[in-house]
Structure formats: C-alpha cells, structure tokens
Design an enzyme around this catalytic site. Structure first.
Site, PDB file in Angstrom:
ATOM      1  N   LYS A  76      -0.047  -5.911  -0.059  1.00  0.00           N
ATOM      2  CA  LYS A  76       0.994  -5.636   0.930  1.00  0.00           C
ATOM      3  C   LYS A  76       0.458  -6.063   2.293  1.00  0.00           C
ATOM      4  O   LYS A  76      -0.712  -5.791   2.613  1.00  0.00           O
ATOM      5  CB  LYS A  76       1.316  -4.136   0.901  1.00  0.00           C
ATOM      6  CG  LYS A  76       2.463  -3.717   1.825  1.00  0.00           C
ATOM      7  CD  LYS A  76       2.759  -2.209   1.685  1.00  0.00           C
ATOM      8  CE  LYS A  76       3.937  -1.779   2.544  1.00  0.00           C
ATOM      9  NZ  LYS A  76       4.248  -0.332   2.396  1.00  0.00           N
ATOM     10  N   SER A 151       9.049   0.860   1.592  1.00  0.00           N
ATOM     11  CA  SER A 151       8.752  -0.326   2.352  1.00  0.00           C
ATOM     12  C   SER A 151       7.950  -1.372   1.570  1.00  0.00           C
ATOM     13  O   SER A 151       7.889  -2.520   1.997  1.00  0.00           O
ATOM     14  CB  SER A 151       7.959   0.053   3.602  1.00  0.00           C
ATOM     15  OG  SER A 151       6.704   0.593   3.240  1.00  0.00           O
ATOM     16  N   SER A 175       7.228   4.912  -0.147  1.00  0.00           N
ATOM     17  CA  SER A 175       7.211   3.448  -0.044  1.00  0.00           C
ATOM     18  C   SER A 175       6.542   2.720  -1.200  1.00  0.00           C
ATOM     19  O   SER A 175       6.667   1.502  -1.313  1.00  0.00           O
ATOM     20  CB  SER A 175       6.547   3.019   1.267  1.00  0.00           C
ATOM     21  OG  SER A 175       7.435   3.191   2.338  1.00  0.00           O
TER      22      SER A 175
END
Lengths: 484, 482
Positions: A76, A151, A175
């Site tokens: 990420k 997210s 997330s």
C-alpha cells in the site's frame, strides 16, 4: 496465469516449477496489460522487482532463502519505501521519495519478498471507497462499476484482479477488512501494537495498524509472521513474542465459543449478508463451535466516537505537510501565511481537508471537553464492552460491512452514509483488538465478508478459525470476473 | 502611591543528554546547519518519536533537588501551531501531567535575608529549531539541529517581588541544574533561557495586576534590567491613567526598552491533546530512590558545609558555592594549600578578578587549583610575601612556570629573612634619609607609626619586595629605638 496464493508460489519455487523471476515477470506483465481497468497501482517498479526476484532466485539456490523468498507482493502506498515514491495518494506527496523503509517493508524484504509496486488508496487512508485518491478511483474486479472499498482499495483490487498474490494494507477504522470483504479476500487487522507503525504514514496514530491482505488465511499467517514483532522505533509496538502463526492454523477449535453481537444484526444490514453470516455460523457449529448471542451495548457510539478521535489525531499528524521541508509547495508564496494556506489548500483533497477541519474543531479551546474528552470516555466504554464479552466467548463474529460493494460515485457526496459503511469495523480499532475479514458468500455477484474479532494479541485463534472455515468452503477460491 | 512588583519566571533548561529527546541525533552545539537533524527531527512522514530515558532521569533529578513530587505517570501532549522551525507542526510537551510537581527553591538576597520561591511544576519538552533571517535575500533559512533538544521548562509561582529576587532565583536554578550536571547552563548558547511574567499592583492590594510576558531574556544582567524597565513602564502607564495590556513583550537590550511582540488577535489556540505516539511515562519508585541516592551535594548543603567545615563567612561560602565548578575548584585549592580561608580569599579575590578580566570560566583558568594551592603554601611558610605572591600568581597565569616554586626559584623571589642582609639595607636607608630620621625621633607615637611605613616602603623597594616585613619591622624598631 498467476491466480496463485503465496503458499502456491512458495511450493512452485521450492519445486522449481518456476523461478521468482518468471512469476514476477508474469505479474508485471499482468499489471501492465490489465491495471488500466482497475487503477490499483500508483507506482509499478518492474526493474527493482526483477532485480529482487533474481536475487531471490540466487538466494534460493544458495540455500539462504528467507521464509517468503521470491514471493512477489505489493505495498500500500502509505508505507515508506526507500528510493521509490511514497505518495499516500496525495498531491501533497506526489514528489516524495522517502530516504528510508518502513519497518513493515524492511521486515518483508528481509523475509525475501519481491515488491511489484505501490498500490492505490484513499488519500492519506481517509475513505471507505478509494475514491479520494489523487490518482483516481480504483475499480472493483467483481464489478468495475463498483468501488473496491477503502482505504486499502488498491491492494484489494490488485489481489482480486490477480495482479498480485498478496499486499500490505493499513486499517484505522476498517481499511483492511472492508476492502477485503468487498473484494472477496481475507484481510487481517492485527492487535494495536503487534505490527510496527514506523514508516507507515500516520492517519490516526492510536488507531492505525498495518496488516496483510491475501486470498487465504494461510497467506495472512505467512505475511503476518514476517511483519509482526516489537520495533524499538515505535514506542507503541509491544515487546511480546510472536507465535508461529502457520503452525497455529490447525489448532484444535472444538468447543470454541463464538459470540454474536445482536447489535451487528440491526436494521441497516443487507438481509442477504445477514443470511450469509448465519450460514457461516452454522458451518462453525458443525465444526464444534458454540455460538452465543452477546451484546456490545455501545456499538452505536463507535462511529461518532471514531469521527472525533481519528480526525483530531489526523489534524495534528498532517500538520507536518506545510511545504517547508518536502512534498508539495505552492507557487510563489508571498509570505509565510500564504505559503501555509495555499500549500495545504492546493495539496490536500476535499476529504482530507474535511477531516482536518473536524479534528481541529474538536480539539479547539471550549470544545475539547464536549468532543475529544467525551469521545475518549466513550472509547473506554467500547473497550469495556469487548472486555466483558471476552469473559464468556473466545471470538466475536458478525458481518464486516452492512452492504456489499456500492457503485462508484454513489456515496462520495454524502460523507455520513459513507462513514456508516464502517459501522462494524470501527469499534475494533477503538478497542485495539485484532480482527479478520474472510469471504462468506455472495450477493448479486458481489462478495460478502465475515468478520471475526479476537482477544488482544490472539491473532492465532482468528487465523485458525478463518483457515479451518476455508478448508470447508470455497468462497475464497472464486475468481472475480475481471481477474486475470 | 507605593507599588508592589509581582514576578513569575518560566525558565527553559536544555538538558545535556548525548542525543535528542525523541531521536538519536546528537545535541552538540555549533555543528553546520541541519547536520544533526535525522528523519525524525525533520518530521518525515511515518517517523515516530522514542523517548530518551536520560532526559527523564535528568528531569527527575531536578524535581528531587527542589523537593518536588515526581509524577509517576506523566503524559506527553501535542501543542499545535505552525512555524517553519517546528517541523511536525506541533511541539511535544507536557500539559496536564508534568513529570515534576510543585517544589520549593530557597534564595538568598544581598542583605543576607532568605526567601522561598514556589515552583508550580516543571515539564519535559522538545526544543524547536532556529529560523535564520539574515543572508537569505528576503527568504528565511531553517536550521533544525536544535529541534528535539530536550528541555525542562520550570514554571514558578508569581512569588518574586523585585528584579533582584528574580535574578537570585534564576541564579539559584542555574546553580541547581549545573550542580546536578543535567545542563551546562550556558545562557550565551541558549542552554538556559528565561521568560518573565511581570505585573505591578498598589501595595496592600490582594489581586494581581495585568501581567506582561517578557520573552527570552538571555543573561542574568538583562533579566534584571528588563524587569526594572518593564516595571517602570507599567507604573508610569498606570499613573498616567493607562492600563497594562496582557501581551508578550520583547526586551531590546540596546535601547533598554520592552516592546510588544505579537498582538492578542493572533493569539494561538494550541489545541493540546495527549500524544498518541508516546505511552505515558511510568516511573518506578526504585528509579527515584536510585537517582536520589546518587545525587551530588547541592548548593545549599555545600554552602552550609563550607561555613561549618572551613569556618568561612556566609558571604564567602555563598560566593564559592554559586557555581559547582567554583566550589570544586575552591575545595581543591583548600585541600592542596592546607588553609581554607586563604584559599577562599585567593579564589574570590585575585583569581576571580583575573577570570573576569580575561572573560574566562573557572574551568578554563590558566592557573590550576594545585598551582594556586602551591602558591598559598609558600605564603603560609613565609617563603614569599603577599605582594610577591601576586607577582607569582601573574607569572603562573602567563604560563611562565609550572608551579609557584619553579617561578620563585627562577625569578629569585624567595623572601629574605636573614637579619644580617636586611640589617644592612636598613642601615643604608636610614643613612640616606637623615632628615626623616630626625623628624621621627622628634615625633609623637601616632606620627611615628606613619613614618615607620615610609622606612618599611624604602627598605622593601631596596630588597625588590623580598625582605620579610616582620624582620624589617623589628630591625627598624631596634635601630630607631630610643
């Protein structure tokens, strides 16, 4: 094609069915060819990946292979990577190249992983749909008109699309788990303090926790093994031994007591999700578990409590993005105030600004007691709910999200509705507990996530419960229609 | 109307830890700009603070020295404001649960009276960097070497009633932190910085007047002058029918005036909240006990000991114990000289004057304690007179010899006590001054004493100062005697 798990890849590498360079090249080709449909990567690093893969192949030949040697994964783009841009999906950091690796990146590198690139996310991890990214929205491989969740939406979409076997994520209010649920994956938010936050760009420091995302619980165990453990650079990481998670996958779960909070089956829950969760609980009954109804009476306060604490911490955490030392700086500032005001007005997106303003307001003199202090008190009550529940049950089960993946653009203009998508995941962060989301069915072709919540630092039981369910189900083996 | 002055001080003390309070960077002063700023000090994204244990111990030592309660679970907070030399956009400090609770500092004034000044609390925090406004063609430079240097901020109650008391309190704090070795106390390098809250009220009135905060007054002398100037300004303002505004004022030492720094409209709301990156600082009782057991002798105890053990006056003992380095030097001199009173006279007199003249700290004195002790020994055994001793001291200061003995030898300064040699000089001087001898013989007792001084002076001159004054006196009395 590379619709593999990490365990598959490790077997293939060990059996010399393929080399790390070959499998890495396959993933890189897939990304180049297909990621235009999903926008799951912000930065792809083919040269570096292939160099790492060749080094891994050499290490494996020399018998010096780490546990994950040669396995390609993605990070990420919130984890700092030395020499490779770390943008946090923000214009503010579009030009930022960290001079250091996050502890998570470093540890996975030490275990031998190959990094394919950096995945898309909501800007500064603020969002539940991956629509707030400076680099554009991510599409869900199960239905490209839908969001992948957020997210960690880029990580989820990349895995679901077959562009990476696994990826790192971060979870501040859901997330990791929510995008895992919406993309048919298994994702674990570890206990707060289990995984170092050093080098992970902070959103809300007391809630943020990095963790793995993959297709299976077994892959989660393999990744967590490399990621977890005390780090002297993070004062909030816990100095506790890290158990052997893979060995724990088959631990005896007979007599496991599973609590089901009645508050998690209220009005807002999609009925098909409710019945899928019921069906998975039946499966656990068959496995010898005891299902008990429990109550977490302060559940309804979790979302409002979170939307004070997280923005309050974020408002301070994001103050460092001021145009002075790195990152975006506005053109021709006429004085210091102008530098600050325009840099931050131009560099941050709407959702980030909204949360900075909420947080600033909540901490302001005259409002602190009514908002921040009150939220901290509620946070303690939420934690007490869980403490009370864990006196009589071993894990807690329920849906990860109230709804399946929603359409792109559907909720972006209504932040409160968007915030309510995290209603089942948020309390877990406030309490600091570990939780895993795993595939438990489909509704109208979209995946459903089952959430299991564990006691502090008892990731082992969660991984075992998820793994053993996955031995009896095949939801996690279904391939998304858009996948490679 | 008679006015009463009310003063409270906020003193920032840089702690002498090797590394910064939340990072491993060095805290050494004077390095090239930004060479001692790590990713943590630069507030790079994702970096996190890790508390320096030594800074905590230093703060606890200070607390113990002022008999304060040590907070067993103190908490770091974030104080939010934007400034280019504050990289994170917040300062990590302590607000609601500071590590050092209320304590007491005793001060002694020039008239010998003592007063107790209450310390409200002292907390740990990080220093900011420095903004450099010169040499950048309309831009500002930022040096983050200082960012993250550990500080304790010591906040007094408004207990001081004059500039003199404020200076005495500041000196006492300086003395305590340097005795403890937790700070070098160097005000010229900003190791110790002082803000003063100053107000006035009609004598007898209970409620405080409106206060002004004087920022960053960085020498003992300026603290006194700044407070006196501000007090006069406030009294004049009120007597002219005006009102004191609550504001921050800057002291301009060139113009000897204070002027407003920033207006109230820009007052910050710092939005303090507990720093989620740092756990509360839990202090075990055993750590407190260990630190207490290892504490050095503090100024008050040392002063009392000097009076009792060495028979020094309160004044001398006070002068000698103000700074630990001076006290240590004095004790070494006294030990080697074998005479504490002479040692005190020399340290407070000749040595102190020479250090002041050359603007040196006692640690860089060209004359070591052993050398001075050796010099005093020669005074004690009458090898040299006090006057010659000053010559020897100057020679030591100028590195003309390794020891008093070596200098006395090489310069032939040894005192002459031989009555034959001195007797010859006496005869010579008396023969050369027949008029004075006549006058002496005709003079009364009082006048004779004065005239004797004239003869002694002449003989000393003839002996180049080396004749033993006792021997001269007795020979003179003998030869001029009736």
């Amino acid at each position: 094609m590379p619709n593999h798990t990490i365990a598959d890849i490790l077997r293939g590498l060990e059996a010399k069915t393929f080399s790390s360079e070959e499998i890495t090249q396959q993933y890189l080709d897939a990304i180049a060819k297909h990621d235009g449909n999903f926008n799951s990567f912000i930065t792809v690093t083919p040269d570096q990946a292939l160099a790492q893969a060749r080094a891994a192949d050499t290490a494996r030949q020399n018998g010096s292979a780490g546990a994950l040697c040669g396995v390609p994964i993605a990070h990420k783009d919130i984890f700092c990577t030395e020499g490779v841009r770390t943008s946090c999906a923000s214009k503010m950091l579009d030009n930022f190249i960290a001079p250091y690796n996050a502890t998570v990146v470093e540890r996975l590198a030490n275990a031998g992983v190959v990094t394919l690139g950096k995945t898309n996310l909501d800007e500064f991890a603020m969002g539940s749909s991956n629509e707030t990214s400076f680099y554009g929205a991510v599409r869900n491989p199960w239905n490209t008109d839908c969001v992948p969740g957020g997210s960690s939406g880029g990580s989820a979409a990349a895995i679901a699309a077959g562009l990476a076997p696994a990826a790192t994520g971060t979870d501040t209010g859901g997330s990791i788990r929510q995008p895992a649920a919406l993309c048919g994956l298994t994702g674990l938010k570890p206990t707060y303090g289990r995984v170092s936050r050093y080098g992970m760009i902070a959103f809300a420091s007391s809630l943020d926790q990095g963790g793995p995302m993959a297709k299976t619980a077994e892959d989660n165990a393999l990744l967590l093994q490399a990621m977890a453990g005390f780090d002297h650079r993070d004062s909030t990481s816990m100095d506790l031994p890290v158990p052997d998670y893979r060995a724990g996958l088959n631990k005896d779960l007979s007599g496991l007591k599973i609590g089901v909070p009645k508050e998690y089956f209220s009005d807002g829950l999609d009925p098909e999700i409710a019945s899928a969760i019921e069906a998975s609980l039946d499966e656990y009954r068959k496995m010898g578990a005891e299902i008990k109804s429990i109550s977490l009476p302060h559940t309804h306060l979790a979302v409002p409590c979170y939307y004070i604490i997280a923005p309050a911490e974020a408002s301070a955490n994001l103050s460092r993005f001021d145009g002075v030392r790195y990152g975006y700086r506005c053109e021709n500032p006429k004085d210091l105030d102008d530098l600050y005001t325009r840099t931050r007005a131009e560099g941050f997106g709407e959702e980030v600004k909204r949360r900075i303003l909420i947080g600033t307001y909540a901490l302001s003199s005259g409002f602190y007691d009514a908002y921040y202090r009150k939220a901290q008190q509620i946070r303690r009550l939420i934690k007490q709910d869980f403490d009370e529940a864990f006196k009589s049950v071993d894990i807690i089960a329920g849906p990860t999200t109230p709804n399946p993946a929603f359409a792109l653009g559907e909720k972006v203009s209504d932040p409160v509705t968007m915030y309510l998508e995290d209603i089942y995941t948020i309390a877990v962060n406030l309490a600091g507990l570990p939780a895993i989301s795993l595939p438990a069915g489909f509704t109208k072709g979209k995946p459903i996530g089952l959430q299991l919540i564990g006691r502090d630092f008892d990731e082992t039981t969660l991984l075992a419960a998820a793994h053993q369910y996955q031995q009896r189900s095949d939801w996690h083996q279904q391939a998304a229609p858009g996948s490679v | 109307m008679e006015w009463e002055v009310v003063i409270g001080l906020e003193i920032h003390v840089q702690l002498t830890t090797k590394s910064k309070i939340f990072s491993g960077s060095s805290t050494a002063f004077g390095a090239d700009a930004n060479t001692q700023a790590s990713a943590v000090d630069l507030a790079m994204p994702g970096t996190l603070p890790v508390l320096n244990e030594q800074a905590v111990k230093n703060a606890i030592l200070f607390g113990l020295a002022i008999n304060a309660d040590i907070c067993r679970d103190s908490v770091f907070d974030r104080k939010n404001y934007f400034y280019p030399d504050l990289p994170k956009g917040y300062q990590t400090t302590q607000m609601d649960f500071p590590i050092v609770g209320p304590g007491i500092v005793e001060i002694t004034l020039s008239d010998g009276s003592t007063r107790s000044i209450r310390v409200h609390h002292a907390h740990l925090e990080e220093d900011a960097g420095k903004s450099l406004h010169e040499d950048y063609q309309g831009m500002s430079g930022i040096d983050l070497n200082r960012a993250g240097t550990p500080l304790i901020e010591i906040v007094s109650e408004p207990d001081m009633r004059s500039a003199e008391e404020a200076v005495a309190y500041l000196r006492k704090i300086h003395s305590i932190v340097t005795y403890l070795g937790i700070s070098d106390g160097d005000m010229s390098q900003g190791s110790l910085r002082c803000d003063a809250n100053v107000s006035v009220r009609p004598k007898g009135q209970e409620e405080y007047g409106t206060r002004a905060e004087l920022k960053n007054i960085n020498s003992f002398r300026f603290v006194e002058r700044a407070i006196k100037t501000e007090v006069l300004r406030q009294i004049e303002l009120i007597e002219d029918g005006g009102k004191v505004k609550q504001e921050t004022r800057l002291y301009d030492s060139d113009k000897n005036e204070t002027r407003p720094m920033r207006s109230k409209e820009e007052a910050n709301d710092y939005r303090y909240f507990p720093c989620p990156d740092l756990l509360p600082v839990h202090v075990e009782q055993s750590l407190i006990d260990d630190l207490r057991a290892g504490m050095p002798e503090l100024p008050d105890a040392k002063r009392q000991r000097f009076e009792e053990e060495f028979g020094l006056s309160a004044y001398d003992a006070g002068l000698l114990t103000g700074e630990r380095s001076v006290a240590d030097y004095f004790e070494a001199v006294a030990h080697s000289a074998g005479d504490a009173k002479l040692a005190a006279n020399w340290v407070n007199g000749e040595l102190s004057a020479a250090l002041n003249r050359d603007n040196l700290a006692i640690n860089s004195s060209p004359v070591s304690a052993e050398q001075l002790g050796g010099l005093i020994q020669r005074i004690r055994d009458n090898s040299i007179s006090g006057k010659i001793a000053k010559q020897v001291f100057d020679a030591l200061w100028n590195k003309e010899g390794d020891s008093a003995d070596a200098i006395i030898d090489s310069k032939g300064l040894k005192q002459v006590s031989d009555s034959g040699a001195i007797g010859a000089m006496v005869d010579e001087v008396l023969a050369a001054n027949p008029e004075q001898v006549e006058q002496f013989k005709g003079a009364d007792e009082g006048k004779r004493k004065k005239m004797l001084g004239f003869f002694v002076g002449q003989i000393m001159k003839a002996s180049k100062g080396q004749a033993n004054p006792g021997v001269i006196n007795s020979l003179l009395n003998e030869k001029l005697g009736d």
